[in-house]
Design a protein around this motif. Structure first.
Motif, PDB file in Angstrom:
ATOM      1  N   LYS A   4     -26.972 106.131  40.277  1.00 25.93           N
ATOM      2  CA  LYS A   4     -27.608 106.308  39.331  1.00 25.93           C
ATOM      3  C   LYS A   4     -28.588 105.172  38.689  1.00 25.93           C
ATOM      4  N   VAL A   5     -29.885 105.345  38.503  1.00 19.45           N
ATOM      5  CA  VAL A   5     -30.581 104.888  37.568  1.00 19.45           C
ATOM      6  C   VAL A   5     -30.595 104.379  36.165  1.00 19.45           C
ATOM      7  N   ILE A   6     -30.544 103.606  35.988  1.00 21.91           N
ATOM      8  CA  ILE A   6     -30.352 102.817  34.183  1.00 21.91           C
ATOM      9  C   ILE A   6     -31.500 102.061  33.751  1.00 21.91           C
ATOM     10  N   SER A   7     -32.989 102.094  33.450  1.00 19.46           N
ATOM     11  CA  SER A   7     -33.167 101.846  32.988  1.00 19.46           C
ATOM     12  C   SER A   7     -32.944 101.429  31.173  1.00 19.46           C
ATOM     13  N   GLY A   8     -34.248 100.170  30.991  1.00 18.66           N
ATOM     14  CA  GLY A   8     -33.870  99.465  29.355  1.00 18.66           C
ATOM     15  C   GLY A   8     -32.905  98.583  28.545  1.00 18.66           C
ATOM     16  N   LEU A   9     -32.222  97.797  30.385  1.00 15.45           N
ATOM     17  CA  LEU A   9     -31.016  97.140  30.264  1.00 15.45           C
ATOM     18  C   LEU A   9     -31.109  96.007  29.705  1.00 15.45           C
ATOM     19  N   ARG A  10     -30.537  95.105  28.713  1.00 15.53           N
ATOM     20  CA  ARG A  10     -30.888  94.129  28.090  1.00 15.53           C
ATOM     21  C   ARG A  10     -30.445  93.432  27.692  1.00 15.53           C
ATOM     22  N   LEU A  11     -31.153  92.306  28.806  1.00  9.08           N
ATOM     23  CA  LEU A  11     -30.255  90.474  29.342  1.00  9.08           C
ATOM     24  C   LEU A  11     -30.629  89.571  29.023  1.00  9.08           C
ATOM     25  N   PRO A  12     -29.786  88.650  28.614  1.00  8.54           N
ATOM     26  CA  PRO A  12     -29.882  86.796  28.037  1.00  8.54           C
ATOM     27  C   PRO A  12     -30.845  86.668  29.209  1.00  8.54           C
ATOM     28  N   VAL A  13     -31.593  85.749  29.259  1.00  6.00           N
ATOM     29  CA  VAL A  13     -32.471  85.247  29.849  1.00  6.00           C
ATOM     30  C   VAL A  13     -31.007  83.543  30.964  1.00  6.00           C
ATOM     31  N   ASP A  14     -30.588  84.176  30.305  1.00 10.02           N
ATOM     32  CA  ASP A  14     -29.562  83.353  31.591  1.00 10.02           C
ATOM     33  C   ASP A  14     -28.502  83.987  32.076  1.00 10.02           C
ATOM     34  N   TYR A  15     -28.970  85.198  32.274  1.00 11.52           N
ATOM     35  CA  TYR A  15     -27.896  85.832  32.663  1.00 11.52           C
ATOM     36  C   TYR A  15     -27.562  85.751  34.214  1.00 11.52           C
ATOM     37  N   MET A  16     -25.990  86.041  34.829  1.00 16.82           N
ATOM     38  CA  MET A  16     -25.276  85.943  36.163  1.00 16.82           C
ATOM     39  C   MET A  16     -25.854  87.233  36.588  1.00 16.82           C
ATOM     40  N   ASP A  19     -22.949  89.738  34.360  1.00 18.59           N
ATOM     41  CA  ASP A  19     -23.533  90.137  33.917  1.00 18.59           C
ATOM     42  C   ASP A  19     -23.784  91.488  33.581  1.00 18.59           C
ATOM     43  N   LEU A  20     -25.008  91.652  34.683  1.00 16.90           N
ATOM     44  CA  LEU A  20     -25.537  92.617  35.016  1.00 16.90           C
ATOM     45  C   LEU A  20     -24.571  94.074  35.034  1.00 16.90           C
ATOM     46  N   VAL A  21     -23.599  92.775  36.299  1.00 17.41           N
ATOM     47  CA  VAL A  21     -22.539  94.463  36.746  1.00 17.41           C
ATOM     48  C   VAL A  21     -21.597  95.139  35.040  1.00 17.41           C
ATOM     49  N   LYS A  22     -21.504  94.117  34.465  1.00 21.83           N
ATOM     50  CA  LYS A  22     -20.538  94.547  33.088  1.00 21.83           C
ATOM     51  C   LYS A  22     -21.626  95.392  32.464  1.00 21.83           C
ATOM     52  N   LYS A  23     -23.050  95.110  32.093  1.00 23.51           N
ATOM     53  CA  LYS A  23     -23.894  96.235  30.835  1.00 23.51           C
ATOM     54  C   LYS A  23     -23.806  97.460  31.930  1.00 23.51           C
ATOM     55  N   ALA A  24     -24.182  97.760  32.949  1.00 22.78           N
ATOM     56  CA  ALA A  24     -24.193  98.509  34.497  1.00 22.78           C
ATOM     57  C   ALA A  24     -23.363  99.800  33.953  1.00 22.78           C
ATOM     58  N   SER A  25     -22.085  98.986  34.139  1.00 19.93           N
ATOM     59  CA  SER A  25     -20.700 100.106  34.250  1.00 19.93           C
ATOM     60  C   SER A  25     -20.113 100.268  32.427  1.00 19.93           C
ATOM     61  N   LYS A  26     -20.816  99.247  31.769  1.00 19.15           N
ATOM     62  CA  LYS A  26     -20.326  99.980  30.608  1.00 19.15           C
ATOM     63  C   LYS A  26     -21.343 100.683  30.007  1.00 19.15           C
ATOM     64  N   LYS A  50     -40.031  85.215  19.079  1.00 17.19           N
ATOM     65  CA  LYS A  50     -39.378  83.833  20.103  1.00 17.19           C
ATOM     66  C   LYS A  50     -38.068  84.043  19.476  1.00 17.19           C
ATOM     67  N   SER A  51     -37.380  84.238  18.475  1.00 10.78           N
ATOM     68  CA  SER A  51     -36.151  83.954  18.657  1.00 10.78           C
ATOM     69  C   SER A  51     -35.228  85.149  19.406  1.00 10.78           C
ATOM     70  N   ASP A  52     -35.959  85.829  20.321  1.00  5.05           N
ATOM     71  CA  ASP A  52     -35.232  86.818  20.729  1.00  5.05           C
ATOM     72  C   ASP A  52     -35.765  87.153  22.178  1.00  5.05           C
ATOM     73  N   VAL A  53     -35.958  86.357  22.706  1.00  3.69           N
ATOM     74  CA  VAL A  53     -36.354  86.211  24.134  1.00  3.69           C
ATOM     75  C   VAL A  53     -35.534  86.554  25.324  1.00  3.69           C
ATOM     76  N   HIS A  54     -35.550  88.207  26.059  1.00  8.25           N
ATOM     77  CA  HIS A  54     -34.433  88.889  26.625  1.00  8.25           C
ATOM     78  C   HIS A  54     -35.361  88.775  28.054  1.00  8.25           C
ATOM     79  N   PHE A  55     -34.332  89.630  28.729  1.00 10.73           N
ATOM     80  CA  PHE A  55     -34.926  90.195  29.930  1.00 10.73           C
ATOM     81  C   PHE A  55     -34.698  91.833  29.273  1.00 10.73           C
TER      82      PHE A  55
END
Length: 79
Positions: A4-16, A19-26, A50-55
């Motif tokens: 499955k392809v998932i687009s638009g996952l919000r991740l913190p700048v310092d993600y590991m 975190d990517l696996v947890k977000k995608a599985s959720k 500026k207060s909410d920079v993320h990937f």
């Protein structure tokens, strides 16, 4: 394996990677252990506030054989 392809996952700048696996599985409504592989297809920085920079990422998730995507999840609705 189901892919499955998932687009638009919000991740913190310092993600590991975990975190990517947890977000995608959720997003898919499955347990993190049901993900056999995850591929990062695209990653962009959203710095409009500026207060909410993320990937924002697009990923391809491969699930283990026999795993079903939970009904009613965003990923299931995109099929």
């Amino acid at each position: 394996m189901i892919g499955k392809v998932i687009s638009g996952l919000r991740l913190p700048v310092d993600y590991m990677d975990e975190d990517l696996v947890k977000k995608a599985s959720k997003e898919l409504g499955v347990a993190p252990d049901d993900v056999s592989e995850i591929r990062l297809l695209k990653r962009s920085v959203d710095a409009r506030k500026k207060s909410d920079v993320h990937f924002v990422a697009s990923v391809k998730v491969l699930l283990k054989k026999g795993v079903k995507i939970k009904a009613g999840t965003l990923a299931e609705e995109k099929e």
